[in-house]
Scaffold this active site. Structure first.
Site, PDB file in Angstrom:
ATOM      1  N   ASP A  94       0.800  -1.229   0.000  1.00 25.60           N
ATOM      2  CA  ASP A  94       0.000   0.000   0.000  1.00 25.60           C
ATOM      3  C   ASP A  94       0.832   1.279   0.000  1.00 25.60           C
ATOM      4  OD1 ASP A  94       0.982  -0.404   2.564  1.00 25.60           O
ATOM      5  OD2 ASP A  94      -0.759   0.509   3.524  1.00 25.60           O
ATOM      6  N   GLU A  95       2.111   1.202  -0.347  1.00 28.45           N
ATOM      7  CA  GLU A  95       2.948   2.395  -0.268  1.00 28.45           C
ATOM      8  C   GLU A  95       4.077   2.300  -1.282  1.00 28.45           C
ATOM      9  OE1 GLU A  95       5.043   5.021   3.286  1.00 28.45           O
ATOM     10  OE2 GLU A  95       4.570   2.905   3.618  1.00 28.45           O
TER      11      GLU A  95
END
Length: 451
Positions: A94-95
């Site tokens: 998610d990053e």
């Protein structure tokens, strides 16, 4: 991405939108992977023991992760990032860091802000979820900006304002400052980034050593020359399990190691890798953690070879008192496989010996220890089927009621809420765990095609 796992579950389950949702391991030793913003109001945060989370937020929805769904969404987001630049460095599902200059899509503040706003809109349109964007001249500052933008926001740190912005912030905001380093600095009277800059490089080196001290001093001055690296080389593949209750039975421990070795090889093959060093990790009842490793003659992705190596390593570990965690990994990765000819020869020799022994036994008529055949007409008793397990939050499909998700299970019953990402909150029904009309399902898209 904002509260990624929990937000994905809320998007998939209409009845959970706007409510406290906690995703993680649900056993006695489970930990929180992600908590929704509604759950964070109760003090729940990632890496918290699940038991503590339940005490803080007893009425929250507690779900087991669905990593297949999260990986699919992550791939969609990473694809959007790669449209902006060839230099995209994923940090997790998610990053990621993106070098906008390398993509030629931003040349000044205004164009960078426009790219950031469009990216947020594209992420929402493609995934149905929100992401926060941080824009700055370095990786460290972009990371800080993205945290300050959460949830669902955009933050740009203007060049030339970095030192002023950092000065009053806690030292913990800097990369490489964990609890231990933070406490060490605090005891020296250094609590803010400005304190680090004021103390000077010599003092930081004296406190933390040349490499760590010099690195933190540079960060405090907003100097971060780390490039965005598009591809990170995978150094190892591993899997591990924490058990709800300590395992004392040595046979059970061996079976769990075998199972983990199989899963490890599946991941190894999925990544197109092979490896030559097998690693066993054992965390015992007293929290002491032991690791053992064995280097093979060449890289392999043969599950039998990895399984046998892990079993040999287990023989050197004392599991008296119980085991709470086991892990199997493979390192020394390569993108080719050199079969372990020695292991194959051993297996072939063992098979030949077993065959010869069986033929000799048949010729001598020696049947001692052999199974007695059942009497004529007798039917062999079939083993009772294992009870199916239904994990909270996972997808199911019912032959009559259609798709839904497991709300809970126990005492031979499973409760299912029948709803989909695009439906209204659904009705709840309870079934026997062995109901033949209820089957595991697949995650449905969070955003319908064409939306």
């Amino acid at each position: 991405m904002d509260a990624f796992y929990a937000s994905a579950e809320q998007a998939a389950k209409p009845s959970l939108r706007g409510k406290a949702v906690i995703v993680g391991g649900l056993g006695p030793r489970g930990v929180v992977a992600t908590a929704s913003y509604e759950a964070r109001k109760f003090g729940v945060h990632s890496a918290m023991p699940m038991g503590q989370a339940r005490r803080l937020a007893p009425h929250a929805a507690y779900l087991v992760p669905r990593f297949g769904l999260y990986r699919d969404i992550s791939e969609q987001v990473m694809a959007l990032l790669r449209e902006l630049s060839p230099l995209v460095e994923p940090l997790s599902l998610d990053e990621a860091f993106v070098d906008l200059e390398a993509g030629g899509v931003a040349s000044d503040t205004a164009s960078a802000l426009a790219v950031g706003e469009k990216l947020r809109a594209d992420i929402r349109a493609v995934t149905g979820l929100t992401g926060s964007v941080g824009l700055a001249a370095s990786k460290m500052l972009a990371k800080i900006a993205s945290e300050e933008a959460k949830p669902d926001g955009l933050r740009l740190i203007e060049p030339g304002t970095e030192r002023e912005l950092l000065a009053d912030k806690s030292v913990r905001i800097l990369p490489g400052v964990g609890p231990a380093t933070g406490d060490h600095l605090r005891r020296a009277g250094i609590t803010t980034v400005g304190d680090i800059a004021e103390a000077g490089q010599d003092e930081l080196v004296r406190l933390l050593g040349k490499a760590h001290g010099g690195h933190l001093y540079a960060m405090a001055l907003a100097v971060d020359e780390r490039p965005v690296v598009a591809e990170r080389e995978t150094k190892s593949v591993s899997v591990e399990d924490t058990f709800d209750v300590d395992i004392h039975d040595r046979v059970r421990v061996r079976l769990e190691v075998d199972r983990l070795a199989e899963r490890c090889v599946q991941r190894l093959r999925a990544g197109g890798h092979s490896g030559r060093t097998v690693v066993l990790k054992v965390r015992r009842y007293d929290f002491s953690t032991l690791t053992r490793s064995e280097t093979l003659r060449g890289p392999t992705d043969d599950p039998a070879v990895v399984r046998e190596a892990a079993a040999r390593l287990l023989e050197s570990v004392d599991t008296t008192g119980g085991v709470r965690l086991l892990g199997v990994g493979v390192s020394g990765l390569a993108d080719y496989t050199q079969e372990d000819l020695f292991a194959q020869a051993q297996a072939a020799e063992a098979e030949a010996k077993a065959l010869a022994a069986g033929e000799a036994e048949a010729e001598s008529g020696d049947t001692e220890g052999a199974e007695t055949p059942p009497p004529a007409g007798a039917e062999a008793a079939e083993p009772a089927p294992a009870e199916r397990r239904w994990y909270a939050g996972h997808d199911v499909r019912h032959a009559v009621h259609g798709p839904g998700w497991v709300q809970g299970s126990g005492l031979g019953r499973v409760t299912v809420r029948f709803e989909t990402p695009g439906s209204a909150p659904g009705r709840v029904k309870t079934f026997r765990v062995d109901d033949p009309e209820l089957e595991p399902g697949e995650p449905l898209p969070l955003v319908a095609s064409g939306e």
